[in-house]
Design a protein around this motif. Sequence first.
Motif, PDB file in Angstrom:
ATOM      1  N   PRO A   1      28.930  50.228  28.562  1.00 43.07           N
ATOM      2  CA  PRO A   1      30.059  51.047  28.989  1.00 43.07           C
ATOM      3  C   PRO A   1      30.772  50.540  30.239  1.00 43.07           C
ATOM      4  N   ALA A   2      30.202  49.567  30.952  1.00 46.89           N
ATOM      5  CA  ALA A   2      30.838  49.089  32.186  1.00 46.89           C
ATOM      6  C   ALA A   2      32.127  48.350  31.877  1.00 46.89           C
ATOM      7  N   ARG A   3      33.126  48.580  32.720  1.00 54.03           N
ATOM      8  CA  ARG A   3      34.397  47.866  32.642  1.00 54.03           C
ATOM      9  C   ARG A   3      34.652  47.285  34.028  1.00 54.03           C
ATOM     10  N   PHE A   4      34.770  45.985  34.116  1.00 53.23           N
ATOM     11  CA  PHE A   4      34.872  45.296  35.396  1.00 53.23           C
ATOM     12  C   PHE A   4      36.304  44.853  35.671  1.00 53.23           C
ATOM     13  N   VAL A   5      36.757  45.084  36.885  1.00 60.31           N
ATOM     14  CA  VAL A   5      38.008  44.517  37.363  1.00 60.31           C
ATOM     15  C   VAL A   5      37.642  43.562  38.493  1.00 60.31           C
ATOM     16  N   TRP A   6      37.900  42.289  38.285  1.00 57.16           N
ATOM     17  CA  TRP A   6      37.544  41.245  39.244  1.00 57.16           C
ATOM     18  C   TRP A   6      38.775  40.955  40.103  1.00 57.16           C
ATOM     19  N   CYS A   7      38.710  41.304  41.360  1.00 55.65           N
ATOM     20  CA  CYS A   7      39.847  41.168  42.267  1.00 55.65           C
ATOM     21  C   CYS A   7      39.754  39.838  43.006  1.00 55.65           C
ATOM     22  N   LEU A   8      40.504  38.850  42.520  1.00 52.77           N
ATOM     23  CA  LEU A   8      40.514  37.542  43.151  1.00 52.77           C
ATOM     24  C   LEU A   8      41.766  37.332  43.999  1.00 52.77           C
ATOM     25  N   SER A   9      42.859  37.980  43.619  1.00 53.03           N
ATOM     26  CA  SER A   9      44.114  37.794  44.353  1.00 53.03           C
ATOM     27  C   SER A   9      44.150  38.678  45.595  1.00 53.03           C
ATOM     28  N   ASP A  10      44.953  38.266  46.575  1.00 53.21           N
ATOM     29  CA  ASP A  10      45.124  39.086  47.772  1.00 53.21           C
ATOM     30  C   ASP A  10      45.721  40.440  47.422  1.00 53.21           C
ATOM     31  N   ASP A  11      46.628  40.454  46.454  1.00 53.78           N
ATOM     32  CA  ASP A  11      47.246  41.723  46.057  1.00 53.78           C
ATOM     33  C   ASP A  11      46.203  42.697  45.536  1.00 53.78           C
ATOM     34  N   ALA A  12      45.334  42.227  44.652  1.00 54.13           N
ATOM     35  CA  ALA A  12      44.307  43.104  44.087  1.00 54.13           C
ATOM     36  C   ALA A  12      43.328  43.568  45.159  1.00 54.13           C
ATOM     37  N   LYS A  13      42.924  42.655  46.041  1.00 54.41           N
ATOM     38  CA  LYS A  13      41.992  43.040  47.116  1.00 54.41           C
ATOM     39  C   LYS A  13      42.645  44.046  48.069  1.00 54.41           C
ATOM     40  N   ASN A  14      43.921  43.860  48.355  1.00 52.46           N
ATOM     41  CA  ASN A  14      44.619  44.813  49.228  1.00 52.46           C
ATOM     42  C   ASN A  14      44.713  46.192  48.581  1.00 52.46           C
ATOM     43  N   ARG A  15      44.990  46.235  47.284  1.00 48.95           N
ATOM     44  CA  ARG A  15      45.060  47.526  46.589  1.00 48.95           C
ATOM     45  C   ARG A  15      43.716  48.228  46.619  1.00 48.95           C
ATOM     46  N   LEU A  16      42.637  47.457  46.457  1.00 51.25           N
ATOM     47  CA  LEU A  16      41.303  48.050  46.504  1.00 51.25           C
ATOM     48  C   LEU A  16      40.966  48.476  47.929  1.00 51.25           C
ATOM     49  N   ALA A  17      41.298  47.651  48.899  1.00 49.00           N
ATOM     50  CA  ALA A  17      41.017  47.975  50.292  1.00 49.00           C
ATOM     51  C   ALA A  17      41.713  49.266  50.710  1.00 49.00           C
ATOM     52  N   ASP A  18      42.908  49.489  50.189  1.00 47.58           N
ATOM     53  CA  ASP A  18      43.649  50.709  50.519  1.00 47.58           C
ATOM     54  C   ASP A  18      42.943  51.967  50.025  1.00 47.58           C
ATOM     55  N   CYS A  19      42.002  51.812  49.111  1.00 47.70           N
ATOM     56  CA  CYS A  19      41.254  52.951  48.563  1.00 47.70           C
ATOM     57  C   CYS A  19      39.926  53.180  49.278  1.00 47.70           C
ATOM     58  N   ALA A  20      39.585  52.301  50.206  1.00 47.35           N
ATOM     59  CA  ALA A  20      38.270  52.351  50.849  1.00 47.35           C
ATOM     60  C   ALA A  20      38.375  52.947  52.243  1.00 47.35           C
ATOM     61  N   GLY A  21      37.216  53.345  52.792  1.00 46.15           N
ATOM     62  CA  GLY A  21      37.177  53.962  54.112  1.00 46.15           C
ATOM     63  C   GLY A  21      36.259  53.225  55.064  1.00 46.15           C
ATOM     64  N   GLY A  22      36.287  53.648  56.321  1.00 48.80           N
ATOM     65  CA  GLY A  22      35.427  53.048  57.334  1.00 48.80           C
ATOM     66  C   GLY A  22      35.759  51.584  57.552  1.00 48.80           C
ATOM     67  N   ASN A  23      34.717  50.751  57.616  1.00 47.93           N
ATOM     68  CA  ASN A  23      34.895  49.305  57.784  1.00 47.93           C
ATOM     69  C   ASN A  23      35.122  48.574  56.471  1.00 47.93           C
ATOM     70  N   ASN A  24      35.046  49.309  55.371  1.00 43.18           N
ATOM     71  CA  ASN A  24      35.111  48.661  54.062  1.00 43.18           C
ATOM     72  C   ASN A  24      36.443  47.965  53.766  1.00 43.18           C
ATOM     73  N   PRO A  25      37.605  48.508  54.190  1.00 38.21           N
ATOM     74  CA  PRO A  25      38.857  47.785  53.914  1.00 38.21           C
ATOM     75  C   PRO A  25      38.865  46.367  54.476  1.00 38.21           C
ATOM     76  N   ASP A  26      38.371  46.206  55.710  1.00 39.22           N
ATOM     77  CA  ASP A  26      38.333  44.875  56.309  1.00 39.22           C
ATOM     78  C   ASP A  26      37.387  43.956  55.545  1.00 39.22           C
ATOM     79  N   LYS A  27      36.255  44.497  55.118  1.00 41.63           N
ATOM     80  CA  LYS A  27      35.297  43.692  54.356  1.00 41.63           C
ATOM     81  C   LYS A  27      35.910  43.217  53.042  1.00 41.63           C
ATOM     82  N   ILE A  28      36.639  44.105  52.371  1.00 47.67           N
ATOM     83  CA  ILE A  28      37.239  43.770  51.080  1.00 47.67           C
ATOM     84  C   ILE A  28      38.328  42.718  51.256  1.00 47.67           C
TER      85      ILE A  28
END
Length: 197
Positions: free
Chosen positions: A51-78
Amino acid sequence: MGKPLDDTGLDTIFRTARTYNGYTDQPVTEADIRQIYDLLKMGPTSANQQPARFVWCLSDDAKNRLADCAGGNNPDKIRAAPAAVVIGMDEEFHEHLPWLFPHADAKSWFEGNLAMRKDHAFRNSSLQGAYFIIAARAIGLDTGPMSGFDADAVNKAFFADTPNVKTNFISTLGYGDPSTIFDRSPRPEFDKFNRIA
């Protein structure tokens, strides 16, 4: 029957492997993520549900979109990681069971029972997420799994066109920088949390 791993293999996957907060500049390639997936898909799931569906974020755009959804120190890590991954779960996984599990009419077990599908999707996609971590380690990469994010925001950013897929957890991926990890936290001895019946 498989052969036991030697100490080097056990260290790579478990004993000296760590969760990383940062990575070297070495890139993660599409070939790497395909190799990871080809390993993790071999791990067992109930009735081969997958059932797992993976989205692999390799581009800066994808990582930025994911980082915008994270909290704490996680955006910088992403944003700083070579790659990040969204591990999602398909609540309509049963639609694929006729070809994934042809031994029985497994699709009928889940039709009309969303609560049951959610339970199975979460359990088995969590297993597949763990297989992702082990597979990445097995080929020499490191991970930084995290749950500090807004799941609804991740769903909107990455699964808006597939509303039956929901986020389970997310992770960074790359070649770990040892300077970014803490001392290892305690691991309990067997007798602490185990019993033999």
